[in-house]
Design a protein around this motif. Structure first.
Motif, PDB file in Angstrom:
ATOM      1  N   MET A 150     -19.751 -26.052  26.679  1.00  0.00           N
ATOM      2  CA  MET A 150     -18.971 -25.508  27.782  1.00  0.00           C
ATOM      3  C   MET A 150     -19.331 -26.184  29.107  1.00  0.00           C
ATOM      4  SD  MET A 150     -18.395 -21.561  28.913  1.00  0.00           S
ATOM      5  CE  MET A 150     -19.529 -21.306  30.246  1.00  0.00           C
ATOM      6  N   VAL A 151     -20.588 -26.571  29.277  1.00  0.00           N
ATOM      7  CA  VAL A 151     -20.998 -27.175  30.560  1.00  0.00           C
ATOM      8  C   VAL A 151     -20.422 -28.575  30.755  1.00  0.00           C
ATOM      9  CG1 VAL A 151     -23.109 -25.794  30.677  1.00  0.00           C
ATOM     10  CG2 VAL A 151     -23.194 -28.089  29.687  1.00  0.00           C
ATOM     11  N   GLU A 152     -19.843 -29.149  29.699  1.00  0.00           N
ATOM     12  CA  GLU A 152     -19.210 -30.473  29.801  1.00  0.00           C
ATOM     13  C   GLU A 152     -17.715 -30.376  30.084  1.00  0.00           C
ATOM     14  OE1 GLU A 152     -21.174 -33.073  29.784  1.00  0.00           O
ATOM     15  OE2 GLU A 152     -22.894 -31.795  29.290  1.00  0.00           O
ATOM     16  N   ASP A 153     -17.138 -29.165  29.929  1.00  0.00           N
ATOM     17  CA  ASP A 153     -15.704 -28.965  30.139  1.00  0.00           C
ATOM     18  C   ASP A 153     -15.428 -28.911  31.643  1.00  0.00           C
ATOM     19  OD1 ASP A 153     -13.244 -27.311  30.668  1.00  0.00           O
ATOM     20  OD2 ASP A 153     -13.132 -27.352  28.480  1.00  0.00           O
ATOM     21  N   ARG A 154     -14.473 -29.719  32.107  1.00  0.00           N
ATOM     22  CA  ARG A 154     -14.236 -29.814  33.554  1.00  0.00           C
ATOM     23  C   ARG A 154     -13.766 -28.509  34.177  1.00  0.00           C
ATOM     24  NH1 ARG A 154      -8.713 -31.526  35.037  1.00  0.00           N
ATOM     25  NH2 ARG A 154      -7.471 -31.397  33.142  1.00  0.00           N
ATOM     26  N   ASP A 155     -13.135 -27.621  33.394  1.00  0.00           N
ATOM     27  CA  ASP A 155     -12.694 -26.326  33.924  1.00  0.00           C
ATOM     28  C   ASP A 155     -13.690 -25.214  33.596  1.00  0.00           C
ATOM     29  OD1 ASP A 155     -10.279 -27.364  34.974  1.00  0.00           O
ATOM     30  OD2 ASP A 155      -9.380 -27.292  32.977  1.00  0.00           O
ATOM     31  N   ALA A 156     -14.138 -25.180  32.352  1.00  0.00           N
ATOM     32  CA  ALA A 156     -14.984 -24.080  31.900  1.00  0.00           C
ATOM     33  C   ALA A 156     -16.395 -24.117  32.463  1.00  0.00           C
ATOM     34  CB  ALA A 156     -15.034 -24.063  30.364  1.00  0.00           C
ATOM     35  N   LYS A 157     -16.864 -25.266  32.895  1.00  0.00           N
ATOM     36  CA  LYS A 157     -18.258 -25.361  33.355  1.00  0.00           C
ATOM     37  C   LYS A 157     -18.532 -24.524  34.604  1.00  0.00           C
ATOM     38  CE  LYS A 157     -17.668 -29.712  35.916  1.00  0.00           C
ATOM     39  NZ  LYS A 157     -18.095 -31.115  35.935  1.00  0.00           N
ATOM     40  N   TYR A 158     -17.504 -24.094  35.311  1.00  0.00           N
ATOM     41  CA  TYR A 158     -17.684 -23.277  36.508  1.00  0.00           C
ATOM     42  C   TYR A 158     -17.686 -21.773  36.209  1.00  0.00           C
ATOM     43  CZ  TYR A 158     -16.817 -27.713  38.768  1.00  0.00           C
ATOM     44  OH  TYR A 158     -16.903 -29.027  39.161  1.00  0.00           O
ATOM     45  N   ILE A 159     -17.453 -21.408  34.974  1.00  0.00           N
ATOM     46  CA  ILE A 159     -17.421 -19.983  34.606  1.00  0.00           C
ATOM     47  C   ILE A 159     -18.832 -19.409  34.699  1.00  0.00           C
ATOM     48  CG2 ILE A 159     -16.978 -18.355  32.728  1.00  0.00           C
ATOM     49  CD1 ILE A 159     -14.780 -20.308  31.759  1.00  0.00           C
ATOM     50  N   GLN A 160     -18.959 -18.282  35.364  1.00  0.00           N
ATOM     51  CA  GLN A 160     -20.256 -17.628  35.510  1.00  0.00           C
ATOM     52  C   GLN A 160     -20.327 -16.299  34.762  1.00  0.00           C
ATOM     53  OE1 GLN A 160     -21.125 -17.354  39.685  1.00  0.00           O
ATOM     54  NE2 GLN A 160     -21.013 -19.556  39.973  1.00  0.00           N
ATOM     55  N   ARG A 161     -19.158 -15.744  34.426  1.00  0.00           N
ATOM     56  CA  ARG A 161     -19.117 -14.464  33.713  1.00  0.00           C
ATOM     57  C   ARG A 161     -17.985 -14.498  32.700  1.00  0.00           C
ATOM     58  NH1 ARG A 161     -19.255 -10.470  37.642  1.00  0.00           N
ATOM     59  NH2 ARG A 161     -21.366  -9.887  37.086  1.00  0.00           N
ATOM     60  N   ILE A 162     -18.283 -14.028  31.488  1.00  0.00           N
ATOM     61  CA  ILE A 162     -17.290 -13.911  30.409  1.00  0.00           C
ATOM     62  C   ILE A 162     -17.119 -12.434  30.101  1.00  0.00           C
ATOM     63  CG2 ILE A 162     -16.828 -14.412  27.969  1.00  0.00           C
ATOM     64  CD1 ILE A 162     -18.459 -16.985  28.304  1.00  0.00           C
ATOM     65  N   VAL A 163     -15.889 -12.003  29.894  1.00  0.00           N
ATOM     66  CA  VAL A 163     -15.624 -10.622  29.500  1.00  0.00           C
ATOM     67  C   VAL A 163     -15.140 -10.631  28.053  1.00  0.00           C
ATOM     68  CG1 VAL A 163     -14.289  -8.526  29.933  1.00  0.00           C
ATOM     69  CG2 VAL A 163     -15.017  -9.961  31.855  1.00  0.00           C
ATOM     70  N   LEU A 164     -15.873  -9.908  27.189  1.00  0.00           N
ATOM     71  CA  LEU A 164     -15.488  -9.742  25.791  1.00  0.00           C
ATOM     72  C   LEU A 164     -14.879  -8.356  25.654  1.00  0.00           C
ATOM     73  CD1 LEU A 164     -15.474 -10.604  22.804  1.00  0.00           C
ATOM     74  CD2 LEU A 164     -17.800  -9.681  22.638  1.00  0.00           C
ATOM     75  N   SER A 165     -13.624  -8.312  25.278  1.00  0.00           N
ATOM     76  CA  SER A 165     -12.881  -7.051  25.248  1.00  0.00           C
ATOM     77  C   SER A 165     -12.367  -6.757  23.846  1.00  0.00           C
ATOM     78  CB  SER A 165     -11.705  -7.136  26.217  1.00  0.00           C
ATOM     79  OG  SER A 165     -10.999  -5.928  26.249  1.00  0.00           O
TER      80      SER A 165
END
Length: 196
Positions: A150-165
Protein backbone atom coordinates in the motif's frame (compact mmCIF):
# COMPACT_ATOMS: atom_id res chain seq x y z
CA UNK A 1 -34.98 -15.59 -45.57
CA UNK A 2 -38.13 -13.52 -45.29
CA UNK A 3 -38.04 -10.12 -43.60
CA UNK A 4 -40.26 -11.19 -40.67
CA UNK A 5 -38.26 -14.41 -40.09
CA UNK A 6 -34.99 -12.48 -40.15
CA UNK A 7 -36.38 -9.92 -37.67
CA UNK A 8 -37.59 -12.72 -35.37
CA UNK A 9 -34.18 -14.48 -35.46
CA UNK A 10 -32.35 -11.20 -34.74
CA UNK A 11 -34.73 -10.36 -31.88
CA UNK A 12 -34.35 -13.82 -30.31
CA UNK A 13 -30.58 -13.61 -30.72
CA UNK A 14 -30.54 -10.22 -29.00
CA UNK A 15 -32.71 -11.49 -26.12
CA UNK A 16 -30.51 -14.57 -25.60
CA UNK A 17 -27.32 -12.47 -25.74
CA UNK A 18 -28.68 -9.90 -23.27
CA UNK A 19 -29.85 -12.69 -20.93
CA UNK A 20 -26.40 -14.34 -21.02
CA UNK A 21 -24.67 -11.02 -20.32
CA UNK A 22 -27.04 -10.29 -17.41
CA UNK A 23 -26.42 -13.78 -15.97
CA UNK A 24 -22.64 -13.38 -16.25
CA UNK A 25 -22.49 -9.81 -14.95
CA UNK A 26 -22.78 -10.63 -11.22
CA UNK A 27 -19.97 -13.20 -11.07
CA UNK A 28 -17.83 -11.04 -13.34
CA UNK A 29 -18.40 -7.96 -11.16
CA UNK A 30 -17.58 -9.96 -7.99
CA UNK A 31 -14.38 -11.25 -9.60
CA UNK A 32 -13.45 -7.74 -10.75
CA UNK A 33 -13.99 -6.30 -7.24
CA UNK A 34 -11.92 -9.06 -5.61
CA UNK A 35 -9.04 -8.58 -8.05
CA UNK A 36 -8.97 -4.77 -7.98
CA UNK A 37 -10.38 -3.98 -4.52
CA UNK A 38 -12.99 -1.83 -6.31
CA UNK A 39 -15.90 -0.77 -4.13
CA UNK A 40 -14.00 -1.53 -0.92
CA UNK A 41 -13.90 -5.30 -1.45
CA UNK A 42 -11.09 -6.83 0.59
CA UNK A 43 -8.52 -9.50 -0.25
CA UNK A 44 -8.01 -12.88 1.48
CA UNK A 45 -4.88 -14.82 2.42
CA UNK A 46 -3.94 -18.07 4.15
CA UNK A 47 -1.29 -16.44 6.35
CA UNK A 48 0.03 -13.07 7.46
CA UNK A 49 2.48 -10.84 5.64
CA UNK A 50 6.21 -11.60 5.58
CA UNK A 51 7.00 -7.90 5.79
CA UNK A 52 6.10 -5.57 8.67
CA UNK A 53 6.81 -1.86 8.31
CA UNK A 54 7.45 0.74 11.01
CA UNK A 55 4.61 2.85 9.62
CA UNK A 56 1.29 2.44 11.45
CA UNK A 57 -2.29 2.74 10.31
CA UNK A 58 -5.55 2.98 12.25
CA UNK A 59 -8.36 0.52 11.55
CA UNK A 60 -11.84 1.52 12.69
CA UNK A 61 -14.63 -1.05 13.05
CA UNK A 62 -18.27 -0.48 12.18
CA UNK A 63 -21.30 -2.76 12.60
CA UNK A 64 -24.82 -2.60 11.17
CA UNK A 65 -27.81 -4.88 10.76
CA UNK A 66 -30.32 -5.01 7.95
CA UNK A 67 -33.70 -3.54 9.08
CA UNK A 68 -35.21 -7.05 9.02
CA UNK A 69 -32.44 -8.59 11.15
CA UNK A 70 -33.34 -8.68 14.88
CA UNK A 71 -29.81 -9.37 16.14
CA UNK A 72 -27.81 -6.86 18.14
CA UNK A 73 -24.39 -6.56 16.52
CA UNK A 74 -21.42 -4.38 17.50
CA UNK A 75 -17.61 -4.20 17.43
CA UNK A 76 -15.96 -4.99 20.76
CA UNK A 77 -13.34 -2.30 20.07
CA UNK A 78 -13.87 0.82 18.03
CA UNK A 79 -10.37 1.21 16.64
CA UNK A 80 -6.90 -0.33 16.67
CA UNK A 81 -3.57 1.00 15.50
CA UNK A 82 -1.26 -1.57 13.92
CA UNK A 83 1.91 -1.53 11.88
CA UNK A 84 1.41 -2.05 8.16
CA UNK A 85 2.00 -5.76 7.47
CA UNK A 86 1.36 -6.76 11.10
CA UNK A 87 -1.40 -9.31 11.72
CA UNK A 88 -4.24 -7.82 13.75
CA UNK A 89 -7.30 -9.38 15.33
CA UNK A 90 -10.57 -7.73 16.26
CA UNK A 91 -13.78 -9.08 17.74
CA UNK A 92 -17.40 -8.36 17.02
CA UNK A 93 -20.29 -9.38 19.27
CA UNK A 94 -23.65 -10.67 18.08
CA UNK A 95 -26.66 -11.32 20.28
CA UNK A 96 -29.96 -12.98 19.38
CA UNK A 97 -32.58 -11.45 21.73
CA UNK A 98 -35.46 -13.40 20.17
CA UNK A 99 -37.03 -16.73 21.11
CA UNK A 100 -36.16 -18.37 17.79
CA UNK A 101 -33.04 -19.66 16.04
CA UNK A 102 -31.75 -17.11 13.51
CA UNK A 103 -29.10 -17.50 10.82
CA UNK A 104 -27.21 -14.53 9.46
CA UNK A 105 -24.61 -13.68 6.86
CA UNK A 106 -22.40 -10.60 6.97
CA UNK A 107 -21.53 -8.47 3.97
CA UNK A 108 -18.60 -6.10 4.30
CA UNK A 109 -16.67 -3.29 2.72
CA UNK A 110 -13.68 -1.11 3.41
CA UNK A 111 -13.41 2.66 3.16
CA UNK A 112 -11.73 4.46 1.58
CA UNK A 113 -12.14 2.30 -1.50
CA UNK A 114 -8.45 2.61 -2.40
CA UNK A 115 -7.64 0.61 0.74
CA UNK A 116 -9.75 -2.39 -0.30
CA UNK A 117 -7.02 -3.85 -2.48
CA UNK A 118 -4.56 -3.78 0.43
CA UNK A 119 -6.80 -4.84 3.33
CA UNK A 120 -6.36 -8.60 3.61
CA UNK A 121 -8.41 -10.99 5.75
CA UNK A 122 -6.85 -14.22 6.98
CA UNK A 123 -9.92 -15.44 8.85
CA UNK A 124 -13.34 -13.89 9.32
CA UNK A 125 -16.80 -14.72 10.63
CA UNK A 126 -18.06 -13.23 7.36
CA UNK A 127 -16.68 -16.21 5.41
CA UNK A 128 -19.48 -18.48 6.71
CA UNK A 129 -23.10 -18.29 7.79
CA UNK A 130 -23.59 -17.71 11.53
CA UNK A 131 -26.43 -19.36 13.48
CA UNK A 132 -27.48 -18.11 16.91
CA UNK A 133 -29.82 -19.89 19.29
CA UNK A 134 -32.46 -17.89 21.21
CA UNK A 135 -30.71 -15.66 23.75
CA UNK A 136 -27.23 -16.66 22.50
CA UNK A 137 -24.39 -14.13 22.56
CA UNK A 138 -21.14 -14.82 20.65
CA UNK A 139 -17.80 -13.15 20.03
CA UNK A 140 -16.68 -13.40 16.42
CA UNK A 141 -13.09 -12.69 15.35
CA UNK A 142 -11.65 -11.21 12.20
CA UNK A 143 -7.91 -11.65 11.58
CA UNK A 144 -6.36 -9.27 9.06
CA UNK A 145 -3.37 -7.25 7.91
CA UNK A 146 -2.76 -4.26 5.68
CA UNK A 147 -0.51 -5.22 2.77
CA UNK A 148 2.82 -3.31 2.85
CA UNK A 149 2.51 -2.71 -0.91
CA UNK A 150 0.00 0.00 0.00
CA UNK A 151 2.86 2.43 0.73
CA UNK A 152 3.95 2.15 -2.93
CA UNK A 153 0.49 3.05 -4.32
CA UNK A 154 0.43 6.71 -5.39
CA UNK A 155 -3.12 7.21 -4.02
CA UNK A 156 -3.37 4.71 -1.17
CA UNK A 157 -0.06 5.60 0.49
CA UNK A 158 -1.66 8.71 2.02
CA UNK A 159 -4.40 6.76 3.81
CA UNK A 160 -4.08 7.03 7.58
CA UNK A 161 -7.32 5.34 8.67
CA UNK A 162 -9.28 2.40 7.23
CA UNK A 163 -12.89 1.68 8.18
CA UNK A 164 -13.97 -1.98 8.10
CA UNK A 165 -17.75 -2.15 8.02
CA UNK A 166 -20.07 -5.17 8.32
CA UNK A 167 -23.81 -5.51 7.83
CA UNK A 168 -25.61 -8.67 9.00
CA UNK A 169 -28.60 -9.97 7.04
CA UNK A 170 -30.97 -12.71 8.13
CA UNK A 171 -30.67 -15.80 5.93
CA UNK A 172 -32.45 -19.13 5.71
CA UNK A 173 -31.46 -21.67 8.34
CA UNK A 174 -29.44 -24.69 7.23
CA UNK A 175 -31.58 -27.84 7.06
CA UNK A 176 -30.08 -29.35 10.21
CA UNK A 177 -30.92 -26.17 12.15
CA UNK A 178 -34.44 -26.11 10.64
CA UNK A 179 -35.13 -29.54 12.07
CA UNK A 180 -33.63 -28.67 15.45
CA UNK A 181 -35.67 -25.45 15.63
CA UNK A 182 -38.95 -27.07 14.52
CA UNK A 183 -41.63 -27.02 17.24
CA UNK A 184 -42.57 -30.36 18.76
CA UNK A 185 -45.97 -31.51 17.53
CA UNK A 186 -48.63 -33.25 19.64
CA UNK A 187 -47.94 -36.50 17.78
CA UNK A 188 -44.26 -36.34 18.57
CA UNK A 189 -45.03 -35.58 22.22
CA UNK A 190 -47.38 -38.54 22.35
CA UNK A 191 -44.75 -40.82 20.83
CA UNK A 192 -42.16 -39.60 23.34
CA UNK A 193 -44.46 -40.33 26.25
CA UNK A 194 -45.51 -43.69 24.87
CA UNK A 195 -49.13 -42.56 24.41
CA UNK A 196 -49.49 -43.63 20.74
Amino acid sequence: MKGTTKTLVLTLGTVVTMGALAWASVPFYNWFCRVTGFGGVTQTAEAGSDTILDKTIKVRFDANTDPGMPWQFKPMQREVEIRIGETGIAFYEAYNPTDRVIAGTASYNVAPYDAGYYFTKIDCFCFTQQVLQPGERVEMPVTFYVDPEMVEDRDAKYIQRIVLSYTFYETDLPESEDLAAAPVTDTAEGDKNGLN
